[in-house]
Design an enzyme around this catalytic site. Structure first.
Site, short mmCIF file in Angstrom:
data_model
loop_
_atom_site.label_atom_id
_atom_site.label_comp_id
_atom_site.label_asym_id
_atom_site.label_seq_id
_atom_site.Cartn_x
_atom_site.Cartn_y
_atom_site.Cartn_z
N HIS A 65 0.81 -1.22 0.00
CA HIS A 65 0.00 0.00 0.00
C HIS A 65 0.85 1.28 0.00
CE1 HIS A 65 1.02 -0.14 4.24
NE2 HIS A 65 0.63 1.12 4.32
N HIS B 286 1.78 6.94 0.00
CA HIS B 286 1.00 6.08 0.90
C HIS B 286 -0.45 6.03 0.42
CE1 HIS B 286 -0.94 4.67 4.56
NE2 HIS B 286 0.26 4.30 4.99
#
Length: 166
Positions: free
Chosen positions: A70, A85
């Site tokens: 992620h 992120h």
């Protein structure tokens, strides 16, 4: 892109960074996580993505890939490092909905896909998909970053301008 260098003065260089995702660039204050919104992770900007592709905004090197795919850290030629992120608390998805196309140590080219992500799946799981972009070594920057908000297209629109220390 970071390959677009401009001299501000004899001492400082200005670096422009284009969006790594398509969507709407917003202030970090809009990120629903105090670590990002409060600036505790560093200076940067966030993008509310409309397309599930994170691309390299410059030629660089992958410094770190988070195991759950992620997030990724990439360093450019100037030595500036960025954390991309995808979403908030998306580590809880344990990689579900994310396809990472790079590994730590990879050399990447501007426009190369780093991570593909399923926006609908992330939202269905109850997580915000807003994507913070953080300068992780802000000590390289001479002053606050200039942040440009509004609609952005990955690989095209400048979202950050940094003046590097000489």
């Amino acid at each position: 892109m970071f390959s677009k260098w401009r001299k501000k003065s004899a001492e400082n260089q200005v670096v422009d960074m284009v969006a790594p995702v398509t969507g709407r660039a917003v202030s970090l204050k809009e990120v629903p996580d105090e670590a990002f919104a409060g600036g505790h992770m560093g200076q940067g900007i966030a993008i509310e993505p409309t397309e599930g592709k994170l691309i390299a905004p410059f030629d660089g090197t992958v410094v770190h890939v988070i195991k759950s795919s992620h997030a990724v850290m990439v360093e450019n030629a100037s030595g500036m490092q960025f954390l991309f992120h995808i979403g908030i608390n998306t580590v809880s998805l344990k990689g579900e909905g994310f396809t990472c196309h790079v590994t730590t140590g990879d050399a990447v080219k501007a426009g190369q896909i780093l991570i593909e992500f399923d926006i609908a799946k992330i939202k269905e799981a109850g997580y915000p998909v807003i994507t913070p972009i953080i300068v992780t070594n802000a000590d390289e920057v001479a002053s606050d970053l200039e942040k440009i908000t509004g609609p952005v297209t990955a690989g095209r629109d400048v979202i950050l301008k940094a003046v590097l220390k000489s």
